[in-house]
Design an enzyme around this catalytic site. Structure first.
Site, PDB file in Angstrom:
ATOM      1  N   ASP A 176       0.817  -1.217   0.000  1.00 22.22           N
ATOM      2  CA  ASP A 176       0.000   0.000   0.000  1.00 22.22           C
ATOM      3  C   ASP A 176       0.850   1.267   0.000  1.00 22.22           C
ATOM      4  O   ASP A 176       0.311   2.368  -0.206  1.00 22.22           O
ATOM      5  CB  ASP A 176      -0.935   0.025   1.213  1.00 22.22           C
ATOM      6  CG  ASP A 176      -2.126  -0.918   1.041  1.00 22.22           C
ATOM      7  OD1 ASP A 176      -2.126  -1.687   0.062  1.00 22.22           O
ATOM      8  OD2 ASP A 176      -3.028  -0.890   1.884  1.00 22.22           O
ATOM      9  N   ASN A 212      -6.083   5.069  -2.130  1.00 19.86           N
ATOM     10  CA  ASN A 212      -6.673   3.881  -2.737  1.00 19.86           C
ATOM     11  C   ASN A 212      -5.840   2.651  -2.388  1.00 19.86           C
ATOM     12  O   ASN A 212      -4.948   2.259  -3.142  1.00 19.86           O
ATOM     13  CB  ASN A 212      -6.745   4.044  -4.260  1.00 19.86           C
ATOM     14  CG  ASN A 212      -7.653   5.206  -4.644  1.00 19.86           C
ATOM     15  OD1 ASN A 212      -8.834   5.209  -4.348  1.00 19.86           O
ATOM     16  ND2 ASN A 212      -7.069   6.210  -5.285  1.00 19.86           N
ATOM     17  N   ASN A 294      -4.090   3.591  27.945  1.00 17.24           N
ATOM     18  CA  ASN A 294      -5.178   2.601  27.973  1.00 17.24           C
ATOM     19  C   ASN A 294      -5.388   2.032  29.367  1.00 17.24           C
ATOM     20  O   ASN A 294      -5.876   0.917  29.509  1.00 17.24           O
ATOM     21  CB  ASN A 294      -4.853   1.438  27.022  1.00 17.24           C
ATOM     22  CG  ASN A 294      -4.638   1.900  25.599  1.00 17.24           C
ATOM     23  OD1 ASN A 294      -5.201   2.910  25.172  1.00 17.24           O
ATOM     24  ND2 ASN A 294      -3.811   1.183  24.866  1.00 17.24           N
ATOM     25  N   ALA A 310       2.459  11.734  27.210  1.00 17.16           N
ATOM     26  CA  ALA A 310       1.284  12.564  26.930  1.00 17.16           C
ATOM     27  C   ALA A 310       0.981  13.539  28.067  1.00 17.16           C
ATOM     28  O   ALA A 310       0.297  14.545  27.862  1.00 17.16           O
ATOM     29  CB  ALA A 310       0.065  11.680  26.669  1.00 17.16           C
ATOM     30  N   SER A 369      -3.571   4.251  21.156  1.00 20.51           N
ATOM     31  CA  SER A 369      -2.533   4.179  20.116  1.00 20.51           C
ATOM     32  C   SER A 369      -3.118   4.363  18.726  1.00 20.51           C
ATOM     33  O   SER A 369      -2.439   4.860  17.822  1.00 20.51           O
ATOM     34  CB  SER A 369      -1.829   2.819  20.160  1.00 20.51           C
ATOM     35  OG  SER A 369      -0.917   2.747  21.220  1.00 20.51           O
TER      36      SER A 369
END
Lengths: 420, 78
Positions: A176, A212, A294, A310, A369
């Site tokens: 990709d 795409n 998390n 963070a 994430s």
């Protein structure tokens, strides 16, 4: 409103009109557009653009050059010449109502409004349309995350914007990404930038995957951004401060407008190295976004907390939303009473489809994430659209996000949206 | 020995090499001079750590020994 007469107060309008000009008008154009027998006062005729309203009362038109606006006393019909964007009646703004009776009436109105809202909320009728409609879902064309953030209808691509992803590396052979500009560097001893875990390839895909893909729906936001892949977590998923700081330094030195870090430690504190790194990165035009964490288990009543990196006040902490735009059960809450330890924004982070190392090709997983690279890609689109960097880019993301019904300690300023 | 990160003040961002040498003179093992973010990383013994604060250009000294660990790839929440 100082000096407004009772008559004006009753009508709520001053009788004057506010004219907004096209952005690219120069001084000559402004004057030309407004003249025609009118007396014109220009803010540039006053020292340092400080307009003394006492001096301007005789003028029919007062132009505020820096704002690209003017206030005029005549009918709007006389100001139709030139590139004028809008003409609106000037409104009277009150600090407080003039007398006690109107003050009490205003108070009553406020209580009535509040009680109506509370009753609606208790009956389940509150909330934004996006939160009360059917949940988002993947379609054949787009993942639900791209739909919720309106990437699917955005004309922007991140072209010319450098985006760094500091993670477990990237599958450099993924079909990709053939033909894409990828700069890769490992900060993990004994390992190259090739992703031996999968996490890194997944976050790269969300932030910068193609328009795409070879099969399935589009899953990437900034599909023409230049990729900078910094491996700071090993194939076993382990990393340390030295490697992460080295990765940030590398991305800043390379002029990356956005640095995405889907990593964190479960420590309830601000970690000083990231305060320095985040501030210096902003100084140099690099916005760092990082996963809130998390460590929540909301079903069990544990909201968790934002940890490093963070929790740095200069790093944008990203929470995860589910398909109903409600905070994900694992998504960490702002650190109580800690400057900087707050959630800043939110993005899709549940059942996120993105790229995965070959031969698996794609994987659908959840986490803050996965929310973080959505914001990184969106930041690249806004950097492309506005040309802004650092703190100004942060401000744009905040301004251009949808407020949510969830508590701000959980979702900050809300869902970040793509420029249209 | 503990891992530390030394934040450099704004006035010394252009002369981080000199600051790093001064830190070495005080016993710090310098590993990285990160001039993009103004941080020098490395390690130092506990007894010599206090000496670093007096080096010109040092704004702050912090432990930087946090470990980060992702779940294994087959876990659904990452």
């Amino acid at each position: 409103m100082i000096g407004a007469s009772p008559a004006i107060r009753k009508g709520q309008r001053t009788g004057r009109f506010i004219v907004v000009f096209a952005e690219d008008m120069n001084r000559a154009d402004l004057l030309g557009a407004m003249r025609g027998g009118l007396t014109v006062a220009d803010s540039r005729d006053f020292e340092d653009d400080n307009v003394d309203l006492e001096q301007t009362t005789e003028a029919d038109v007062t132009i505020f050059s820096e704002l690209g606006m003017a206030v005029m006393t005549t009918e709007p019909a006389q100001a139709t010449a030139g590139p004028i964007l809008s003409v609106s009646p000037e409104l009277v703004h009150h600090v407080l109502p003039a007398d006690e009776a109107s003050y009490v009436k205003g108070y009553c109105d406020g209580v009535a409004d509040l009680s109506a809202r509370l009753l609606a909320a208790s009956q389940g009728g509150a909330g934004l349309p996006a939160e009360t409609g059917p949940p988002f879902a993947d379609t054949a064309e787009h993942t639900w995350g791209l739909r919720a953030t309106r990437v699917d209808s955005s004309p922007l691509s991140g072209r010319g914007i450098q985006v760094a992803l500091l993670d477990t590396g990237f599958d450099l052979e993924h079909p990709d990404f053939r033909g894409r500009s990828v700069t890769a560097q490992s900060f993990v001893r004994g390992e190259g930038p090739q992703d031996g875990h999968g996490h890194g390839t997944h976050v790269v895909g969300t932030a910068c995957g193609p328009k795409n893909p070879s099969t399935g729906p589009r899953y990437g936001v900034a599909h023409e951004a230049d990729l900078f892949v910094g491996k700071v977590l090993s194939d076993a998923g382990a990393g340390d401060d030295a490697g992460i700081l080295a990765g940030i330094n590398w991305a800043v030195a390379n002029g990356c407008a956005v640095i995405s870090m889907s990593l964190g430690a479960d420590v309830a504190a601000v970690h000083p190295p990231y305060t320095t790194a985040g501030r210096r990165a902003l100084d140099r035009g690099s916005l760092i976004v990082a996963a809130a964490g998390n460590n929540a288990d909301r079903d069990a009543g544990q909201p968790g907390f934002v940890g490093p990196p963070a929790s740095s006040p200069y790093i944008m902490a990203v929470a995860a939303l589910d398909q109903r735009l409600e905070v994900a059960r694992f998504s960490a809450r702002s650190l109580p009473a800690t400057r900087g330890g707050q959630v800043d924004v939110a993005a899709p982070g549940v059942d996120v489809l993105s790229s995965w190392p070959m031969p698996t090709r794609y994987n659908t997983i959840s986490g803050t994430s996965m929310a973080t690279p959505h914001v990184a890609g969106l930041a690249a689109l806004w950097a492309e659209r506005t040309g802004l960097r650092g703190r100004e880019l942060w401000a744009v993301l905040s301004m251009e996000s949808d407020r949510l019904s969830a508590a701000s300690v959980d979702v900050g300023g809300g869902l970040v949206l793509a420029p249209q | 020995m503990s891992h530390i990160s030394v934040s450099i003040d704004d006035e010394h961002l252009e002369s981080m090499g000199s600051v790093a040498r001064a830190l070495q003179d005080q016993g710090m093992q310098v590993e990285q001079v990160l001039d993009g973010v103004g941080i020098i990383t490395g390690s130092i013994s506990e007894e010599r750590r206090l000496l670093l604060a007096s080096v010109p250009g040092v704004a702050a000294i912090a432990d930087s020994s946090l470990a980060y660990q992702l779940p294994s790839p087959d876990v659904g929440i990452q």
